[in-house]
Design a protein around this motif. Sequence first.
Motif, PDB file in Angstrom:
ATOM      1  N   MET A 268      -0.401  86.120   5.610  1.00  0.00           N
ATOM      2  CA  MET A 268       0.493  86.066   6.685  1.00  0.00           C
ATOM      3  C   MET A 268       1.850  86.424   6.090  1.00  0.00           C
ATOM      4  N   THR A 269       2.009  87.114   5.034  1.00  0.00           N
ATOM      5  CA  THR A 269       3.436  87.555   4.661  1.00  0.00           C
ATOM      6  C   THR A 269       3.856  88.796   5.591  1.00  0.00           C
ATOM      7  N   ASN A 270       2.849  89.427   6.148  1.00  0.00           N
ATOM      8  CA  ASN A 270       3.357  90.650   7.260  1.00  0.00           C
ATOM      9  C   ASN A 270       4.383  89.923   8.225  1.00  0.00           C
ATOM     10  N   ARG A 271       3.891  88.726   8.548  1.00  0.00           N
ATOM     11  CA  ARG A 271       4.989  88.264   9.512  1.00  0.00           C
ATOM     12  C   ARG A 271       6.683  88.335   9.312  1.00  0.00           C
ATOM     13  N   ILE A 272       6.844  88.396   8.152  1.00  0.00           N
ATOM     14  CA  ILE A 272       8.221  88.463   7.503  1.00  0.00           C
ATOM     15  C   ILE A 272       8.930  89.747   7.914  1.00  0.00           C
ATOM     16  N   ASP A 273       7.876  91.092   7.861  1.00  0.00           N
ATOM     17  CA  ASP A 273       8.345  92.295   8.256  1.00  0.00           C
ATOM     18  C   ASP A 273       8.902  92.235   9.749  1.00  0.00           C
ATOM     19  N   ALA A 274       7.983  91.567  10.755  1.00  0.00           N
ATOM     20  CA  ALA A 274       8.460  91.288  12.184  1.00  0.00           C
ATOM     21  C   ALA A 274       9.607  90.620  12.232  1.00  0.00           C
TER      22      ALA A 274
ATOM     23  N   LEU B 118      12.261  90.463  10.440  1.00  0.00           N
ATOM     24  CA  LEU B 118      13.319  91.501  10.111  1.00  0.00           C
ATOM     25  C   LEU B 118      13.765  92.097  11.125  1.00  0.00           C
ATOM     26  N   GLY B 119      12.982  92.338  12.470  1.00  0.00           N
ATOM     27  CA  GLY B 119      13.275  92.954  13.532  1.00  0.00           C
ATOM     28  C   GLY B 119      14.031  92.125  14.642  1.00  0.00           C
ATOM     29  N   VAL B 120      14.205  90.680  14.195  1.00  0.00           N
ATOM     30  CA  VAL B 120      14.931  89.795  15.173  1.00  0.00           C
ATOM     31  C   VAL B 120      16.504  90.021  14.989  1.00  0.00           C
ATOM     32  N   GLY B 121      17.265  90.069  16.054  1.00  0.00           N
ATOM     33  CA  GLY B 121      18.756  89.931  15.885  1.00  0.00           C
ATOM     34  C   GLY B 121      19.494  91.176  15.397  1.00  0.00           C
ATOM     35  N   ASP B 122      20.480  90.960  14.506  1.00  0.00           N
ATOM     36  CA  ASP B 122      21.236  91.786  14.159  1.00  0.00           C
ATOM     37  C   ASP B 122      21.753  91.381  12.576  1.00  0.00           C
ATOM     38  N   LYS B 123      22.547  91.983  12.212  1.00  0.00           N
ATOM     39  CA  LYS B 123      23.067  91.641  10.666  1.00  0.00           C
ATOM     40  C   LYS B 123      23.626  90.358  10.629  1.00  0.00           C
ATOM     41  N   SER B 124      24.022  89.888  11.619  1.00  0.00           N
ATOM     42  CA  SER B 124      24.776  88.415  11.627  1.00  0.00           C
ATOM     43  C   SER B 124      23.526  87.108  11.866  1.00  0.00           C
ATOM     44  N   THR B 125      22.548  87.832  12.033  1.00  0.00           N
ATOM     45  CA  THR B 125      21.234  86.527  12.279  1.00  0.00           C
ATOM     46  C   THR B 125      20.914  86.269  11.064  1.00  0.00           C
ATOM     47  N   LEU B 126      20.831  84.768  11.090  1.00  0.00           N
ATOM     48  CA  LEU B 126      20.251  84.137   9.599  1.00  0.00           C
ATOM     49  C   LEU B 126      18.807  83.711  10.104  1.00  0.00           C
ATOM     50  N   ARG B 127      17.891  84.381   9.023  1.00  0.00           N
ATOM     51  CA  ARG B 127      16.438  84.362   9.071  1.00  0.00           C
ATOM     52  C   ARG B 127      16.022  83.536   7.975  1.00  0.00           C
ATOM     53  N   PHE B 128      14.968  82.651   8.225  1.00  0.00           N
ATOM     54  CA  PHE B 128      14.430  81.761   7.296  1.00  0.00           C
ATOM     55  C   PHE B 128      12.801  81.641   7.591  1.00  0.00           C
ATOM     56  N   LEU B 129      12.215  81.086   6.312  1.00  0.00           N
ATOM     57  CA  LEU B 129      10.894  80.794   6.211  1.00  0.00           C
ATOM     58  C   LEU B 129      10.374  79.616   6.313  1.00  0.00           C
ATOM     59  N   SER B 130       9.640  79.290   6.596  1.00  0.00           N
ATOM     60  CA  SER B 130       8.910  77.916   6.683  1.00  0.00           C
ATOM     61  C   SER B 130       7.490  78.099   5.966  1.00  0.00           C
ATOM     62  N   VAL B 131       7.256  77.960   4.769  1.00  0.00           N
ATOM     63  CA  VAL B 131       6.238  78.316   3.886  1.00  0.00           C
ATOM     64  C   VAL B 131       5.574  76.886   3.849  1.00  0.00           C
ATOM     65  N   GLU B 132       4.923  76.828   4.990  1.00  0.00           N
ATOM     66  CA  GLU B 132       4.446  75.290   5.196  1.00  0.00           C
ATOM     67  C   GLU B 132       3.223  75.428   6.277  1.00  0.00           C
TER      68      GLU B 132
ATOM     69  N   ALA C   3      16.481  82.503  13.088  1.00  0.00           N
ATOM     70  CA  ALA C   3      15.160  83.119  13.497  1.00  0.00           C
ATOM     71  C   ALA C   3      14.406  82.586  12.222  1.00  0.00           C
ATOM     72  N   GLY C   4      13.127  82.380  12.583  1.00  0.00           N
ATOM     73  CA  GLY C   4      12.318  81.810  11.589  1.00  0.00           C
ATOM     74  C   GLY C   4      10.829  81.967  11.695  1.00  0.00           C
ATOM     75  N   THR C   5       9.908  82.375  10.746  1.00  0.00           N
ATOM     76  CA  THR C   5       8.465  82.391  10.724  1.00  0.00           C
ATOM     77  C   THR C   5       7.639  81.550   9.813  1.00  0.00           C
ATOM     78  N   SER C   6       6.648  81.324  10.037  1.00  0.00           N
ATOM     79  CA  SER C   6       5.623  80.473   9.104  1.00  0.00           C
ATOM     80  C   SER C   6       4.896  81.204   8.110  1.00  0.00           C
ATOM     81  N   ILE C   7       4.913  80.950   7.136  1.00  0.00           N
ATOM     82  CA  ILE C   7       3.822  81.502   6.133  1.00  0.00           C
ATOM     83  C   ILE C   7       2.990  80.536   5.573  1.00  0.00           C
ATOM     84  N   THR C   8       1.892  80.645   5.799  1.00  0.00           N
ATOM     85  CA  THR C   8       0.801  79.604   4.951  1.00  0.00           C
ATOM     86  C   THR C   8      -0.061  80.327   3.833  1.00  0.00           C
ATOM     87  N   SER C   9      -0.311  81.667   3.928  1.00  0.00           N
ATOM     88  CA  SER C   9      -0.976  82.276   3.037  1.00  0.00           C
ATOM     89  C   SER C   9      -0.603  83.643   2.599  1.00  0.00           C
ATOM     90  N   ALA C  10      -0.897  84.328   1.767  1.00  0.00           N
ATOM     91  CA  ALA C  10      -0.775  85.692   1.431  1.00  0.00           C
ATOM     92  C   ALA C  10      -0.859  86.538   2.657  1.00  0.00           C
TER      93      ALA C  10
END
Length: 304
Positions: free
Chosen positions: A164-170, A172-186, A155-162
């Motif tokens: 948009m960092t609130n997207r990260i909090d959302a 973290l609500g995806v999946g469970d402890k086994s879910t790999l989460r990534f950021l595309s800062v682009e 599960a990933g989300t895009s961060i383009t500016s400061a």
Amino acid sequence: MQGTGIQWCDDTVNPTMGCDGCELWGPQRKSCYAGVLHERKGGRHPGFAPSFDRVTLFAGRMAKAARLSDLRDRGRLHKPWLDGSPRLIFVSDMSDALSSAVSFEYLEHELVRNVTSPEGQRHRWLWLTKRPHRMAEFSAQLRAWGIRWPSNLWAGTSITSAAMTNRIDALLGVGDKSTLRFLSVEPQVEAVDLDAWLPTIDWVIQGGESGEDARPFDVAWARTLRDACRRAKVPYFLKQLGANVLLDHSELQLRDRHGGNWSEWPDDLVSRHVPTVLLPGVRVRPEITQKAFGKFSRGRMPAR
């Protein structure tokens, strides 16, 4: 589609085409490459939505991608940093499948069922969205249906500016402890501080903006984020510097119009790390696997 020039994956697949819009595509700015392609091909090419703002479903694409061969034991000639990984498939590079017109029933049937099929389980699916709040809602709906978030669906989300960092909090609500989460800062268009979130993130991809109207990308931002990822032991992948690169307040001239050829970068920026899940279906904290080639040494950092 099979094969892609995107450095951090092997292939892309789009169960939908089109998007509700975002900071890269709206009245004030139209720099999203998927939107630009739709303006040229939408309504004229059968593989595109009629227009970018008319989100269109393309059932069957996920099943076709699931049937692609396993790449675990095959080298990647042009992407050697992916060697040893399962096939990495980027979901929704030409769309946002979490757009409002896309039902959760469609996503469960088209996306989740194919990801969890015997063929789909051989691969890792990297689902990127600018709507992580809706991804979290979909995750909750899956739980209500008695369906666990697939361990091979990252599960990933895009961060383009400061802003948009609130997207990260959302996210973290995806999946469970086994879910790999990534950021595309682009495309990163300003300095962004991710230190507070890095302990909760499993992979960071960074890149500057390309295109004719590309906004500046300061090499200092890459060094700052790379160092922060090292401190947090998070795999860091520098995809590209973009088309408008600043180094020590001066423009860095690159032949590659995307700034993605690392042979043109300052030596210390060469950093393409990929998370490693050791066993299929079993979540572990990712190793940071450094694969460096040519004049760069090969090494491995310990798992965190």
